[in-house]
Design a protein around this motif. Structure first.
Motif, mmCIF file in Angstrom:
data_model
loop_
_atom_site.group_PDB
_atom_site.id
_atom_site.type_symbol
_atom_site.label_atom_id
_atom_site.label_comp_id
_atom_site.label_asym_id
_atom_site.label_seq_id
_atom_site.Cartn_x
_atom_site.Cartn_y
_atom_site.Cartn_z
ATOM 1 N N THR A 173 0.813 -1.260 0.038
ATOM 2 C CA THR A 173 0.119 0.008 0.036
ATOM 3 C C THR A 173 0.914 1.305 0.033
ATOM 4 O OG1 THR A 173 -1.536 -1.142 1.251
ATOM 5 C CG2 THR A 173 -1.734 1.204 1.322
ATOM 6 N N LEU A 174 1.854 1.058 0.881
ATOM 7 C CA LEU A 174 2.802 2.422 0.667
ATOM 8 C C LEU A 174 3.442 2.418 -0.562
ATOM 9 C CD1 LEU A 174 4.634 2.027 4.553
ATOM 10 C CD2 LEU A 174 2.911 3.828 3.485
ATOM 11 N N VAL A 175 4.068 1.474 -1.034
ATOM 12 C CA VAL A 175 4.377 1.353 -2.578
ATOM 13 C C VAL A 175 3.465 2.145 -3.415
ATOM 14 C CG1 VAL A 175 5.179 -0.053 -4.574
ATOM 15 C CG2 VAL A 175 6.212 -0.386 -2.207
ATOM 16 N N GLU A 176 2.057 1.586 -3.575
ATOM 17 C CA GLU A 176 1.171 2.304 -4.334
ATOM 18 C C GLU A 176 1.065 3.750 -4.088
ATOM 19 O OE1 GLU A 176 -1.848 1.489 -7.414
ATOM 20 O OE2 GLU A 176 -0.274 0.348 -6.392
ATOM 21 N N GLU A 177 1.210 4.141 -3.001
ATOM 22 C CA GLU A 177 1.040 5.496 -2.440
ATOM 23 C C GLU A 177 2.612 6.383 -2.828
ATOM 24 O OE1 GLU A 177 -1.384 7.499 -1.590
ATOM 25 O OE2 GLU A 177 -2.755 5.866 -1.476
ATOM 26 N N LYS A 178 3.436 5.689 -3.320
ATOM 27 C CA LYS A 178 4.504 6.210 -3.815
ATOM 28 C C LYS A 178 5.635 6.704 -2.618
ATOM 29 C CE LYS A 178 3.494 5.883 -7.981
ATOM 30 N NZ LYS A 178 3.879 4.669 -8.820
ATOM 31 N N CYS A 179 5.431 6.052 -1.466
ATOM 32 C CA CYS A 179 6.292 6.228 -0.180
ATOM 33 C C CYS A 179 7.163 5.277 0.022
ATOM 34 C CB CYS A 179 4.977 6.068 0.953
ATOM 35 S SG CYS A 179 5.592 6.615 2.674
ATOM 36 N N ILE A 180 8.123 5.665 -0.123
ATOM 37 C CA ILE A 180 9.597 4.776 0.085
ATOM 38 C C ILE A 180 9.822 4.760 1.475
ATOM 39 C CG2 ILE A 180 12.058 4.635 0.065
ATOM 40 C CD1 ILE A 180 12.012 6.512 -2.408
#
Length: 351
Positions: free
Chosen positions: A264-271
């Protein structure tokens, strides 16, 4: 074994009785064969025990939770002269779990022959499933006596969890949080003076500290440096897996939670960074996740983790590893898959 041995002694007694009752050379030969059969069987079994070779190369390295896994178990006869009658014992279990599923494989191997038996099981939970060929029994010519050889050959199947998107909000604080990194954004400017994002013409309200004096002298007009935005890990996912919380179901929930949170964090472009304590090496394992591939790799390696026994030592290693490093949010996942943000429970996750 008891029935076959009893049958052998019954045949021996009948042959001995007939030998004393009748004077016949054929009965004499049969009696001698019966008397020496255990010795001949023992010699044969010693030699035959080395001729059966296990092969687990057809066991798949990975499977999916909720789906069937088909594993091929092979036994090969390396003897070019004699066939082998065998019975192998196979067990399937989740690593760290108490559930065993045992299966017996029976067959006859021709000289230089190979037989593959397919073991099909359904992966109800994610984690590591161990398929073990525990032992094999090699039978003699008549199938009366056997020799048991311990193999303990093990192959692992990693059952991956389903990567589901979960309800989550990435706040402006996290979007604008600048963490230290060796990689910088090519699309976004920031405040890191160690890397230049771009150079442009001077505008009003630009700081004199940002003027590129050498380039300005060459271009004969004021040029300004824009600083880069570092692509560091702004969110930390810490997996706190303790020995007292160890269970097959709990570890499965842990993997599912971490997989869903990470994707989900990857989908939100959050490293972000995943970390856990490795007790055998007394260190904190850190895994930078910036895309789907690194998220899958992280879960693949997370399956190898062992529960922590020394909580105090783990806390010391954690403090030493992350001393001076800041994150916008720290999400802790325990051995039951429960999450806390910055040490507190929440109804809706905002990072």
């Amino acid at each position: 074994m008891i029935r076959r041995t009893a049958g052998y002694f019954a045949a021996l007694l009948v042959t001995a009785y007939l030998f004393f009752m009748y004077d016949n050379t054929v009965l004499s030969g049969i009696l001698v064969l019966c008397l020496f059969y255990p010795l001949l069987s023992a010699v044969s079994l010693v030699m035959a025990g080395r001729k059966a070779v296990p092969d687990l190369c057809r066991v798949p390295p990975v499977g999916e939770m909720g789906k069937q896994v088909k594993a091929g178990i092979s036994v090969k006869n390396v003897s070019p002269y004699r066939s082998l009658r065998y019975e192998a014992l196979l067990s399937v279990k989740n690593r760290g779990g108490k559930r065993y599923r045992k299966k017996r494989l029976r067959g006859v191997l021709a000289p230089d022959g190979k037989e593959t038996v397919w073991c099909v099981f359904e992966a109800h939970r994610c984690g590591i499933v161990e398929i073990c060929l525990e032992s094999i029994k090699i039978y003699d010519f008549l199938g009366i006596f056997y020799r048991k050889v311990k193999w303990n050959r093990t192959a692992q199947v990693k059952i991956m969890p389903e990567f589901r998107l979960m309800p989550l909000e990435v706040t402006r604080k996290t979007r604008e949080f600048q963490a230290e990194a060796q990689e910088f954004s090519q699309r976004r400017r920031g405040d890191d003076p160690s890397e230049i994002y771009q150079v442009r013409e001077y505008r009003e309200k630009d700081s004199l500290k940002d003027i590129h004096w050498k380039l300005s002298a060459r271009e004969e007009e004021l040029m300004v440096k824009e600083r880069s935005f570092p692509l560091g890990c702004v969110v930390l996912i810490y997996i706190d897996y303790r020995k007292e919380e160890q269970s097959e179901e709990g570890f499965s929930h842990l993997l599912e939670t971490v997989a869903s949170l990470s994707i989900t964090l990857v989908e939100e472009k959050c490293i972000h960074m995943a970390a856990w304590y490795e007790e055998k090496n007394e260190r904190i394992v850190r895994w930078r996740v910036s895309g789907e591939e690194s998220a899958y790799d992280m879960i693949w390696n997370l399956m190898e983790m062992e529960p922590c026994r020394n909580v105090q030592k783990a806390a010391v290693c954690y403090d030493d590893t992350f001393r001076g490093q800041e994150f916008s949010s720290i999400i802790t996942v325990d051995g039951r898959g429960k999450m806390k943000k910055d040490g507190e429970m929440f109804d809706f996750l905002r990072v």
